[in-house]
Design a protein around this motif. Sequence first.
Motif, short mmCIF file in Angstrom:
data_model
loop_
_atom_site.label_atom_id
_atom_site.label_comp_id
_atom_site.label_asym_id
_atom_site.label_seq_id
_atom_site.Cartn_x
_atom_site.Cartn_y
_atom_site.Cartn_z
N UNK A 38 0.86 -1.18 0.00
CA UNK A 38 0.00 0.00 0.00
C UNK A 38 0.89 1.23 0.00
N UNK A 39 0.33 2.40 -0.31
CA UNK A 39 1.15 3.62 -0.26
C UNK A 39 1.83 3.80 1.09
N UNK A 40 1.11 3.48 2.18
CA UNK A 40 1.67 3.65 3.53
C UNK A 40 2.83 2.70 3.78
N UNK A 41 2.68 1.43 3.37
CA UNK A 41 3.75 0.45 3.61
C UNK A 41 4.97 0.76 2.75
N UNK A 42 4.74 1.20 1.51
CA UNK A 42 5.85 1.54 0.62
C UNK A 42 6.59 2.77 1.16
N UNK A 43 5.83 3.77 1.63
CA UNK A 43 6.45 4.96 2.20
C UNK A 43 7.29 4.59 3.43
N UNK A 44 6.73 3.75 4.30
CA UNK A 44 7.45 3.35 5.51
C UNK A 44 8.76 2.66 5.16
N UNK A 45 8.71 1.77 4.15
CA UNK A 45 9.93 1.07 3.73
C UNK A 45 10.93 2.04 3.12
N UNK A 46 10.43 3.00 2.35
CA UNK A 46 11.31 4.00 1.75
C UNK A 46 12.00 4.87 2.80
N UNK A 47 11.25 5.23 3.82
CA UNK A 47 11.83 6.05 4.89
C UNK A 47 12.85 5.25 5.70
N UNK A 48 12.57 3.95 5.92
CA UNK A 48 13.52 3.12 6.67
C UNK A 48 14.85 2.96 5.93
N UNK A 49 14.78 2.94 4.60
CA UNK A 49 16.01 2.74 3.83
C UNK A 49 16.94 3.95 3.90
N UNK A 50 16.37 5.11 4.23
CA UNK A 50 17.16 6.34 4.47
C UNK A 50 18.07 6.70 3.31
N UNK A 51 17.58 6.55 2.07
CA UNK A 51 18.38 6.93 0.92
C UNK A 51 18.48 8.44 0.78
N UNK A 52 19.68 8.91 0.50
CA UNK A 52 19.83 10.35 0.24
C UNK A 52 19.18 10.71 -1.09
N UNK A 53 19.18 9.74 -2.02
CA UNK A 53 18.49 9.88 -3.30
C UNK A 53 17.45 8.77 -3.40
N UNK A 54 16.23 9.14 -3.77
CA UNK A 54 15.18 8.14 -3.99
C UNK A 54 14.76 8.21 -5.45
N UNK A 55 14.93 7.09 -6.14
CA UNK A 55 14.46 6.97 -7.52
C UNK A 55 13.09 6.33 -7.44
N UNK A 56 12.06 7.12 -7.69
CA UNK A 56 10.67 6.73 -7.43
C UNK A 56 9.88 6.58 -8.71
N UNK A 57 9.34 5.40 -8.93
CA UNK A 57 8.49 5.19 -10.11
C UNK A 57 7.14 5.85 -9.88
#
Length: 220
Positions: A38-57
Amino acid sequence: MRITIIDHHTLFADSLALTLERDGFIVSSVELRDRDASPASVLAAGLRSAGRLVLLEQTLGRAGNGLRLIAPLTASGAAVVLLTESRDRFLWGEAVRQGAQDVLHKTCSLAQLITTARRVRDGLPLMAAEQRATLVVAALADREETRSIRGRLDRLTPGEKEVLGALMRGDQVRDIARARVVVEATVRSQVKSILAKLEMSSQLAAVGAAHRVAWQPPPS
């Protein structure tokens, strides 16, 4: 520098990760194959990864539209670059308005993506200020036009909404009249009223406007 890839095309994400890792970056990909994504679970995973750059589809399959994740990812301090198959400048402008540092079409080369990553690493801008401003203005104009069209659609009577819905399905006036058990003149009168209220000059334009704002006719 750590990079996070959020893309539901696993082969693309894995290939991109390998290429970026060869260039010295630390790369992690957010898993999107889970049916419960879900958008919430994907966002949570993205925030946990702590990437300085996020390549987002932009299109995340079951997780919906990636545009919704740009603002919260940006607020976390990440530089977000949207990857999209669309060339719609209004969509690009909305991505920039939400905080994306750049928008890249998915036909771009790996070399271009690596250059983008290097510019983020080196603290360099990804898009000229003038280009950003132009895209944002286009996005705001599109939002205003969308709001205006929706307001005009709200002025339609229930019967006119039903007729417009039939036109969106590709039905002809005679077919609509037959289905509603009325004479064709009645339907033509309703079509004329629809065009007047929507301030459109043709049925094609009215149908296009309804599709543009993702308008849904009421259930029959």
